[in-house]
Design a protein around this motif. Structure first.
Motif, PDB file in Angstrom:
ATOM      1  N   LEU A  62       0.824  -1.201   0.000  1.00 20.76           N
ATOM      2  CA  LEU A  62       0.000   0.000   0.000  1.00 20.76           C
ATOM      3  C   LEU A  62       0.865   1.260   0.000  1.00 20.76           C
ATOM      4  N   PHE A  63       1.939   1.222   0.763  1.00 21.00           N
ATOM      5  CA  PHE A  63       2.843   2.378   0.817  1.00 21.00           C
ATOM      6  C   PHE A  63       3.423   2.672  -0.569  1.00 21.00           C
ATOM      7  N   LEU A  64       3.854   1.629  -1.275  1.00 18.57           N
ATOM      8  CA  LEU A  64       4.411   1.817  -2.617  1.00 18.57           C
ATOM      9  C   LEU A  64       3.348   2.339  -3.592  1.00 18.57           C
ATOM     10  N   LEU A  65       2.129   1.816  -3.478  1.00 20.81           N
ATOM     11  CA  LEU A  65       1.053   2.276  -4.361  1.00 20.81           C
ATOM     12  C   LEU A  65       0.692   3.735  -4.095  1.00 20.81           C
ATOM     13  N   LEU A  66       0.796   4.173  -2.861  1.00 20.37           N
ATOM     14  CA  LEU A  66       0.435   5.551  -2.515  1.00 20.37           C
ATOM     15  C   LEU A  66       1.503   6.558  -2.948  1.00 20.37           C
ATOM     16  N   ILE A  67       2.764   6.162  -2.899  1.00 11.39           N
ATOM     17  CA  ILE A  67       3.817   7.138  -3.231  1.00 11.39           C
ATOM     18  C   ILE A  67       4.183   7.110  -4.717  1.00 11.39           C
ATOM     19  N   ALA A  68       3.790   6.038  -5.442  1.00  9.78           N
ATOM     20  CA  ALA A  68       4.152   5.956  -6.866  1.00  9.78           C
ATOM     21  C   ALA A  68       3.582   7.121  -7.681  1.00  9.78           C
ATOM     22  N   PRO A  69       2.284   7.461  -7.563  1.00  9.45           N
ATOM     23  CA  PRO A  69       1.788   8.610  -8.349  1.00  9.45           C
ATOM     24  C   PRO A  69       2.477   9.915  -7.956  1.00  9.45           C
ATOM     25  N   ASP A  70       2.803  10.060  -6.681  1.00 10.85           N
ATOM     26  CA  ASP A  70       3.439  11.300  -6.241  1.00 10.85           C
ATOM     27  C   ASP A  70       4.872  11.425  -6.745  1.00 10.85           C
ATOM     28  N   TYR A  71       5.467  10.302  -7.128  1.00 13.71           N
ATOM     29  CA  TYR A  71       6.802  10.339  -7.718  1.00 13.71           C
ATOM     30  C   TYR A  71       6.791  11.124  -9.020  1.00 13.71           C
ATOM     31  N   PHE A  72       5.703  11.006  -9.786  1.00 17.89           N
ATOM     32  CA  PHE A  72       5.600  11.691 -11.072  1.00 17.89           C
ATOM     33  C   PHE A  72       5.036  13.110 -10.965  1.00 17.89           C
ATOM     34  N   GLN A  73       4.426  13.459  -9.823  1.00 14.62           N
ATOM     35  CA  GLN A  73       3.780  14.765  -9.721  1.00 14.62           C
ATOM     36  C   GLN A  73       4.752  15.936  -9.885  1.00 14.62           C
ATOM     37  N   PRO A  74       5.933  15.921  -9.251  1.00 14.10           N
ATOM     38  CA  PRO A  74       6.873  17.032  -9.499  1.00 14.10           C
ATOM     39  C   PRO A  74       7.267  17.157 -10.966  1.00 14.10           C
ATOM     40  N   LEU A  75       7.341  16.019 -11.679  1.00 13.96           N
ATOM     41  CA  LEU A  75       7.669  16.062 -13.097  1.00 13.96           C
ATOM     42  C   LEU A  75       6.507  16.648 -13.895  1.00 13.96           C
ATOM     43  N   ARG A  76       5.273  16.357 -13.487  1.00 13.23           N
ATOM     44  CA  ARG A  76       4.113  16.979 -14.134  1.00 13.23           C
ATOM     45  C   ARG A  76       4.153  18.497 -13.948  1.00 13.23           C
ATOM     46  N   ASP A  77       4.419  18.911 -12.701  1.00 12.90           N
ATOM     47  CA  ASP A  77       4.475  20.351 -12.423  1.00 12.90           C
ATOM     48  C   ASP A  77       5.581  21.025 -13.239  1.00 12.90           C
ATOM     49  N   LEU A  78       6.709  20.341 -13.366  1.00 14.27           N
ATOM     50  CA  LEU A  78       7.817  20.912 -14.134  1.00 14.27           C
ATOM     51  C   LEU A  78       7.453  21.019 -15.612  1.00 14.27           C
ATOM     52  N   ALA A  79       6.727  20.038 -16.134  1.00 16.67           N
ATOM     53  CA  ALA A  79       6.321  20.089 -17.538  1.00 16.67           C
ATOM     54  C   ALA A  79       5.405  21.284 -17.791  1.00 16.67           C
ATOM     55  N   THR A  80       4.491  21.540 -16.850  1.00 16.97           N
ATOM     56  CA  THR A  80       3.611  22.707 -16.986  1.00 16.97           C
ATOM     57  C   THR A  80       4.408  23.994 -16.886  1.00 16.97           C
ATOM     58  N   ALA A  81       5.303  24.046 -15.905  1.00 15.37           N
ATOM     59  CA  ALA A  81       6.097  25.262 -15.708  1.00 15.37           C
ATOM     60  C   ALA A  81       7.093  25.482 -16.838  1.00 15.37           C
ATOM     61  N   TRP A  82       7.429  24.430 -17.561  1.00 15.83           N
ATOM     62  CA  TRP A  82       8.381  24.569 -18.669  1.00 15.83           C
ATOM     63  C   TRP A  82       7.836  25.511 -19.727  1.00 15.83           C
ATOM     64  N   HIS A  83       6.554  25.452 -19.978  1.00 15.09           N
ATOM     65  CA  HIS A  83       5.931  26.344 -20.962  1.00 15.09           C
ATOM     66  C   HIS A  83       5.858  27.769 -20.421  1.00 15.09           C
ATOM     67  N   ASP A  84       5.645  27.903 -19.103  1.00 13.37           N
ATOM     68  CA  ASP A  84       5.693  29.235 -18.494  1.00 13.37           C
ATOM     69  C   ASP A  84       7.093  29.823 -18.616  1.00 13.37           C
ATOM     70  N   ARG A  85       8.089  28.975 -18.471  1.00  8.73           N
ATOM     71  CA  ARG A  85       9.479  29.417 -18.623  1.00  8.73           C
ATOM     72  C   ARG A  85       9.737  29.894 -20.044  1.00  8.73           C
ATOM     73  N   ALA A  86       9.232  29.145 -21.038  1.00  8.40           N
ATOM     74  CA  ALA A  86       9.430  29.529 -22.434  1.00  8.40           C
ATOM     75  C   ALA A  86       8.782  30.880 -22.715  1.00  8.40           C
ATOM     76  N   ALA A  87       7.561  31.090 -22.185  1.00  6.68           N
ATOM     77  CA  ALA A  87       6.892  32.374 -22.374  1.00  6.68           C
ATOM     78  C   ALA A  87       7.660  33.493 -21.682  1.00  6.68           C
ATOM     79  N   GLY A  88       8.193  33.209 -20.498  1.00  6.77           N
ATOM     80  CA  GLY A  88       8.979  34.218 -19.785  1.00  6.77           C
ATOM     81  C   GLY A  88      10.229  34.617 -20.535  1.00  6.77           C
ATOM     82  N   PHE A  89      10.937  33.629 -21.104  1.00  4.53           N
ATOM     83  CA  PHE A  89      12.133  33.941 -21.894  1.00  4.53           C
ATOM     84  C   PHE A  89      11.785  34.774 -23.119  1.00  4.53           C
ATOM     85  N   ALA A  90      10.627  34.501 -23.719  1.00  2.00           N
ATOM     86  CA  ALA A  90      10.208  35.289 -24.880  1.00  2.00           C
ATOM     87  C   ALA A  90       9.955  36.740 -24.490  1.00  2.00           C
TER      88      ALA A  90
END
Length: 507
Positions: free
Chosen positions: A291-319
């Motif tokens: 259960l512990f592994l099942l609960l933390i597995a989705p959260d392992y990818f959440q920071p990467l999801r947030d970074l993917a979203t912020a990556w486009h904000d970064r591109a707009a900021g650089f522009a």
């Protein structure tokens, strides 16, 4: 599709970080680590849930483990919420400071030293583009820090329970940054093209509005509407290109995230059913570990999801920063003086120019030699584009001289005297803009209560005022409220009516 030189792109990004991030780096670091600490509480909450569930499954009394797990979960949730709240406050404060700083710098600089950039382009940068720095500042830095720390923490915890789960998350997570980097380059190019089109479209709209009367007289309304439609479609296409890249990035990330979580779920499920006997340390996975592994597995990818979203904000900021840098490097029309309130220049009003040449961007305009004293007037005439407006701006101290000299009230017009000289003047440009106040207040800016009748009589404007709806109490409005500036291309320069100064004018 053309791509910029990688070395130049890296230099641009470095300058962008120095300009935008460096002044608020301390706030961003504090906010980032607060968010990281908040994220690190989730494994504790997951462990509490898994422990309580395993105790229930083993036949232990349900009430005690449930209360303990609930207290741990709620306590961690409260601390996480407090940390995220504080982190968000620091991030938005940093964003507000950055946008306010850049906006103040931009407006004050453009007011003192103009460029060839259109007013619509500058307005778009101030109003539409600068706010795009906020998502970059509030999301990207924190997302990058979380992506560097939290997945590693969760990966270590996963390996501590099962080397198969740890290896699965490691492989799935390693592929995401690779695809993000590839998609990110396309996102940056698309964002730059979108920002360029926004500025171009704003310039076109301002040009068409200012020339609306001529467009109607020439019967070019349909052509202008077609041009506007074409530019609007171009902007739509470039905006959709940005969105397509964003959706592609999200799809790639969600695909690997879903595969990683699914593989973990399959392994844990079959291990608990006894179908898989490898991949864990010791005697196999327990229910609590699974259960512990099942609960933390989705959260392992959440920071990467947030970074993917912020990556486009970064591109707009650089522009946006690229647009700011381009405006910084543009040739400017100089400004004389500090544009600060000061005491009007003393002495009888007089203007003398000899061999004066005004410098405007990369061109020079000859100022006619003249000698005017109190009570005299002169008409400056010439074909359109001959430099009449520039010559009057030079006499008002609004543009610097490349050579020659202008004397005002017996003193040289320079950085020291320009502000005081302009305090003696009233400049009426070809397209005047008025504050939203009464004509009486505009004629008497110092509020001395002086009767302007004599000045209006000398300017042959008494009849004009008499025809206004409320006379001197008529509010001007931005365009002058019906007070016409006259026809043709007239621009007037004269002494401001105050104290005992007698009007003198050049027009």
């Amino acid at each position: 599709m053309t791509h910029e030189n990688p070395g130049a792109a890296r230099n641009d990004r470095r300058r962008a970080k120095e300009r935008i991030i460096a002044p608020v780096a301390r706030q961003l670091n504090i906010a980032g680590w607060l968010s990281v600490v908040a994220g690190a509480f989730w494994p504790v909450q997951a462990a509490a849930i898994a422990w309580a569930a395993s105790r229930w499954a083993s036949g232990a009394p349900a009430f005690g483990p449930a209360v303990t797990a609930a207290l741990v979960f709620m306590g961690c949730a409260f601390v996480r919420a407090a940390l995220e709240h504080r982190s968000g406050a620091l991030l938005f404060d940093a964003a507000d400071k950055t946008i306010a700083r850049e906006r103040e710098t931009l407006i004050s600089r453009e007011a003192r030293a103009r460029t060839e950039a259109g007013s619509a382009q500058i307005a778009a940068l101030v109003v539409q583009k600068l706010p795009l720095l906020q998502p970059w500042i509030t999301c990207y830095h924190v997302a990058m820090l979380r992506a560097q720390v939290l997945p590693v923490l969760l990966l270590v915890l996963s390996f501590s329970q099962s080397w198969v789960v740890g290896l699965t998350l490691l492989v799935a997570g390693a592929l995401i940054p690779l695809f993000m980097a590839l998609v990110g380059m396309a996102a940056e190019d698309a964002s730059k093209r979108q920002m360029t089109e926004i500025a171009s479209m704003n310039d076109m709209v301002m040009d068409r509005i200012s020339a609306m009367l001529d467009i109607r007289l020439l019967g070019a309304v349909d052509r202008s509407a077609a041009d506007f439609e074409a530019r609007a479609n171009t902007l739509r296409e470039r905006t959709m290109a940005v969105l397509r890249v964003a959706f592609l990035s999200s799809t790639v990330l969600e695909l690997f995230s879903a595969l990683g979580v699914a593989m973990v779920a399959v392994f844990v499920g079959f291990t608990l059913l006894g179908e898989i006997g490898f991949g864990s340390w010791g005697d196999g996975l327990t229910l609590g570990q699974g259960l512990f592994l099942l609960l933390i597995a989705p959260d392992y990818f959440q920071p990467l999801r947030d970074l993917a979203t912020a990556w486009h904000d970064r591109a707009a900021g650089f522009a946006v920063v690229a647009d700011l840098d381009e405006l910084d490097a543009a040739d400017r029309i100089g400004f004389v003086g500090q544009a600060e309130p000061c005491t009007p220049l003393a002495g009888p009003i007089s203007v003398k120019s000899k061999g004066a040449v005004a410098r405007v961007a990369d061109s020079e305009v000859m100022v006619p030699d003249l000698s005017l004293s109190e009570g005299q007037s002169v008409a400056l005439v010439g074909p359109s584009g001959a430099g009449k407006t520039t010559a009057l701006a030079a006499l008002a101290g609004l543009v610097p001289l490349a050579s020659g000299d202008i004397e005002v009230n017996g003193q040289s017009l320079n950085e020291k005297t320009a502000d005081a000289w302009r305090a003696r003047l009233a400049l009426v440009p070809q397209r005047p803009h008025f504050p939203d106040e009464t004509l009486q207040d505009w004629l008497d800016p110092r509020g001395t209560g002086t009767d302007p009748t004599s000045a209006l009589q000398m300017a042959a404007a008494l009849n004009i005022v008499a025809r206004l709806p409320d006379g001197l109490e008529t509010r001007l409005g931005e365009s002058g409220g019906g007070v016409s500036g006259g026809g043709g291309t007239a621009t007037a320069l004269g002494a401001r009516y105050h104290d005992r100064c007698q009007p003198a004018s050049c027009r």
